[in-house]
Design a protein around this motif. Structure first.
Motif, short mmCIF file in Angstrom:
data_model
loop_
_atom_site.label_atom_id
_atom_site.label_comp_id
_atom_site.label_asym_id
_atom_site.label_seq_id
_atom_site.Cartn_x
_atom_site.Cartn_y
_atom_site.Cartn_z
N GLU A 196 0.85 -1.21 0.02
CA GLU A 196 -0.01 0.08 0.07
C GLU A 196 0.75 1.17 -0.10
O GLU A 196 0.42 2.54 -0.06
CB GLU A 196 -0.89 0.04 1.25
N ILE A 197 2.18 1.11 0.34
CA ILE A 197 3.06 2.14 0.24
C ILE A 197 3.69 2.51 -1.17
O ILE A 197 4.30 1.62 -1.55
CB ILE A 197 4.26 2.13 1.10
N PRO A 198 3.25 3.35 -1.95
CA PRO A 198 3.69 3.72 -3.32
C PRO A 198 5.21 3.78 -3.42
O PRO A 198 5.73 3.27 -4.50
CB PRO A 198 3.11 5.21 -3.85
N GLU A 199 5.74 4.32 -2.51
CA GLU A 199 7.59 4.23 -2.39
C GLU A 199 8.16 2.95 -2.33
O GLU A 199 9.34 2.98 -2.77
CB GLU A 199 7.91 5.24 -1.56
N VAL A 200 7.51 1.92 -1.84
CA VAL A 200 7.88 0.55 -1.61
C VAL A 200 8.00 -0.12 -3.03
O VAL A 200 6.83 -0.12 -3.57
CB VAL A 200 7.28 -0.19 -0.49
N THR A 201 8.97 -0.66 -3.63
CA THR A 201 8.91 -1.64 -4.71
C THR A 201 9.53 -3.05 -3.90
O THR A 201 10.48 -2.93 -3.12
CB THR A 201 9.55 -1.15 -5.89
N PHE A 202 9.16 -3.97 -5.04
CA PHE A 202 9.68 -5.55 -4.22
C PHE A 202 10.67 -5.73 -5.38
O PHE A 202 10.75 -5.59 -6.57
CB PHE A 202 8.56 -6.46 -4.32
N ARG A 203 11.72 -6.65 -4.72
CA ARG A 203 12.65 -7.50 -5.68
C ARG A 203 12.03 -8.12 -6.83
O ARG A 203 10.82 -8.76 -6.87
CB ARG A 203 13.41 -8.37 -4.70
N CYS A 204 12.55 -8.27 -7.81
CA CYS A 204 12.01 -8.89 -9.16
C CYS A 204 12.02 -10.03 -8.99
O CYS A 204 13.23 -10.69 -8.86
CB CYS A 204 12.81 -8.14 -10.40
N VAL A 205 10.98 -10.73 -9.14
CA VAL A 205 11.31 -12.36 -9.33
C VAL A 205 11.10 -12.58 -10.84
O VAL A 205 9.94 -12.43 -11.38
CB VAL A 205 10.22 -13.11 -8.49
N PRO A 206 12.11 -13.46 -11.30
CA PRO A 206 11.96 -13.94 -12.99
C PRO A 206 10.78 -14.51 -13.22
O PRO A 206 10.12 -15.31 -12.27
CB PRO A 206 13.11 -14.77 -13.18
N ASP A 207 10.09 -14.36 -14.42
CA ASP A 207 9.04 -15.03 -14.80
C ASP A 207 9.15 -16.56 -14.61
O ASP A 207 10.29 -17.00 -14.81
CB ASP A 207 8.86 -14.95 -16.40
N GLY A 208 7.94 -17.16 -14.14
CA GLY A 208 8.19 -18.72 -13.83
C GLY A 208 8.87 -19.17 -12.61
O GLY A 208 8.76 -20.17 -12.14
N GLY A 209 9.21 -17.85 -11.76
CA GLY A 209 9.77 -18.20 -10.31
C GLY A 209 8.88 -18.16 -9.19
O GLY A 209 7.88 -17.42 -9.28
N VAL A 210 9.12 -18.94 -8.33
CA VAL A 210 8.35 -18.97 -7.09
C VAL A 210 8.97 -18.88 -6.00
O VAL A 210 10.01 -19.76 -5.61
CB VAL A 210 7.18 -20.36 -7.02
N GLU A 211 8.98 -17.80 -5.05
CA GLU A 211 9.76 -17.83 -4.07
C GLU A 211 9.60 -18.54 -2.84
O GLU A 211 8.54 -19.13 -2.86
CB GLU A 211 9.67 -16.35 -3.46
N SER A 212 10.61 -19.08 -2.23
CA SER A 212 10.48 -20.03 -1.02
C SER A 212 9.70 -18.95 0.29
O SER A 212 9.27 -19.73 1.14
CB SER A 212 11.81 -20.52 -0.52
N CYS A 213 9.81 -17.70 0.16
CA CYS A 213 9.12 -16.89 1.24
C CYS A 213 10.12 -16.85 2.39
O CYS A 213 9.43 -16.54 3.61
CB CYS A 213 7.85 -17.21 1.43
N ALA A 214 11.17 -17.07 2.32
CA ALA A 214 12.12 -17.19 3.64
C ALA A 214 12.39 -15.85 3.96
O ALA A 214 12.86 -15.57 5.42
CB ALA A 214 13.29 -18.08 3.31
N PHE A 215 12.34 -14.90 3.20
CA PHE A 215 12.70 -13.59 3.42
C PHE A 215 11.53 -12.52 2.72
O PHE A 215 11.18 -13.20 1.38
CB PHE A 215 14.18 -13.13 3.00
N LEU A 216 11.37 -11.26 2.98
CA LEU A 216 10.71 -10.39 2.25
C LEU A 216 11.44 -9.48 1.78
O LEU A 216 12.07 -8.92 2.89
CB LEU A 216 9.27 -9.82 2.90
N ASN A 217 11.75 -9.16 0.63
CA ASN A 217 13.09 -8.12 0.17
C ASN A 217 12.06 -6.97 -0.61
O ASN A 217 11.30 -7.14 -1.37
CB ASN A 217 13.86 -8.74 -0.63
N PHE A 218 12.39 -5.66 -0.04
CA PHE A 218 11.81 -4.60 -0.75
C PHE A 218 12.74 -3.52 -0.70
O PHE A 218 13.73 -3.58 -0.28
CB PHE A 218 10.46 -4.17 -0.15
#
Ligand SMILES: *Cc1c(COP(=O)(O)O)cnc(C)c1O
Length: 398
Positions: A271-293
């Protein structure tokens, strides 16, 4: 991420199995074991988990990287390309073999930038080591294409991305060899431990022998085994394997919890416009061990981290000033502070680090915040954390 947060009966039972018959070593002592082969069992489980034909357990993730490189014939004077953002283990493992770490920039995936890799390839390059940092991955198709074109190995360090996938394949299983750590803070832990995975039978046999003094493991008399080539001791023990065996069976449960907690935090920060998230390549699914922004600039990022500290939001880091994970603070590497003489080739090969700058990496790491996703949080705790984080970030944005 850390599997130790949920230790319980399962881990205790597996360890007690080992203590009950007293065989703490993974090889030999067949008569005493009462059928307990914890390391072998764990290797079989990991073959399924990582959809790989072969798994060799070793004593640590750092050992796994050295064993993987050695098994594929990487050694003295060879160049291995690695990212500026990783764990110190990456260059340690390369240098242990007398090879030369060639550090290159990362991109917005927080993994190796394929363009930077391409520019760094020389006639000495033997391998590209991609490090799947903080639960996600680099642009794997891009890297694979470059490795194929130049006939160099692709080695995957997936120590921090257990359970992540790329185009349906488990991270670690995509390159020629994959490496995992099961140290105390990883998604599944053995206490200390690691694994090399591969679909290449020759590399596997090399890893099996090399990690146990070059023993060929033929027959059932350890004392009579031959040594087809030189090796070392990177063995895992039965006690460590027993802990890992209990943990790997719980991996689906751990990943489910990580995902749930990750999504609560990510939704809130979105919800914060200034926050962007790390790019996950097409076809990638994160393990969700970390949240990176990412935030907008280094100054704001530092203020937010300070705010997190003051308000008790733990386990969030900006790696720009971190001595374990980012090139800027690796003076011991740049200055070649070694207890023993380093080979001429490596000395020469590392000289570039005295002057080389990594502006593109600084651009991403300077603005990045990486938050560990814990398994032990209750839903209420995650939601409270999310609200706090949003409030702090908003208050620090200019
Ligand atoms: C943890 C880790 C390692 C090393 O693992 P150890 O088992 O602690 O030796 C290597 N690479 C990465 C990316 C890691 O996070």
């Amino acid at each position: 991420m850390p599997g130790f947060e949920l230790f319980g009966e399962a881990e205790r039972k597996e360890v007690n199995d080992v203590l009950d018959n007293g065989v703490l070593m993974r090889y030999g002592f067949d008569g005493m074991r009462n059928g307990h082969w914890k390391a072998k069992e764990l290797e079989s489980e990991l073959q399924i988990t990582f959809q790989s034909k072969h798994v060799q357990l070793v004593s640590s993730g750092t050992a796994a990287v050295s064993v993987a490189l050695a098994s594929a014939g990487v050694g003295a004077g060879d160049e291995v390309i690695m990212p500026t953002f990783t764990f110190v283990a990456s260059f340690e493992a390369i240098m242990m073999l007398g090879a030369i770490p060639v550090l290159v920039d990362i991109d917005d995936t927080l993994g190796l930038d394929p363009i930077a890799v391409k520019d760094a390839i020389t006639s000495k390059t033997k391998a590209v080591m991609v490090v799947q940092m903080c639960g996600s991955m680099a642009n794997m198709d891009g890297l694979q294409t470059i490795c194929n074109a130049h006939n160099v190995l692709l080695i995957e360090d997936a120590c921090q991305a257990i359970g992540g996938t790329y185009k349906g394949k488990p991270l670690g299983s995509i390159g020629d060899l994959g490496c995992f750590s099961f140290d105390f803070v990883k998604t599944i832990t053995c206490g200390e431990g690691g694994a090399v995975i591969t679909n290449n039978k020759k590399y596997y046999i090399n890893a099996d022998h090399y990690s146990d003094h070059g023993h060929d493991h033929i027959g059932n008399d350890r004392g009579a085994e031959a040594h087809p080539f030189l090796g070392y001791n990177f063995r895992i023990s039965e006690l460590h394997s027993a802990v890992g065996l209990a943990q790997v069976k719980r991996l689906p449960e751990f990943l489910e919890i990580q995902k749930k907690n990750f999504n609560i935090l990510k939704d809130a920060l979105s919800e914060i416009p200034e926050v962007t998230f790390r790019c996950v390549p097409d076809g990638g699914v994160e393990s969700c061990a970390f949240l990176n922004f990412f935030l907008t600039d280094l100054d704001t990022t530092r203020k937010v981290i300070q705010g997190f500290k003051e308000e008790g939001v733990d386990a969030c880091w900006n790696y720009f000033d971190n001595s374990w994970h980012y090139i800027r603070k690796w003076d011991h590497l740049k200055n070649q502070n070694s207890l023993y003489p380093i080979s001429k080739e490596v000395k020469e090969g590392l000289k570039y680090l005295q002057t080389k700058t990594f502006k593109q990496s600084d651009h991403y790491i300077g603005r990045n915040i990486s938050c560990l996703i814990k398994l032990s949080w209750t839903e209420i705790e995650v939601k409270e954390r999310a609200n706090k984080m949003v409030k702090i970030i908003k208050s620090k944005i200019k």
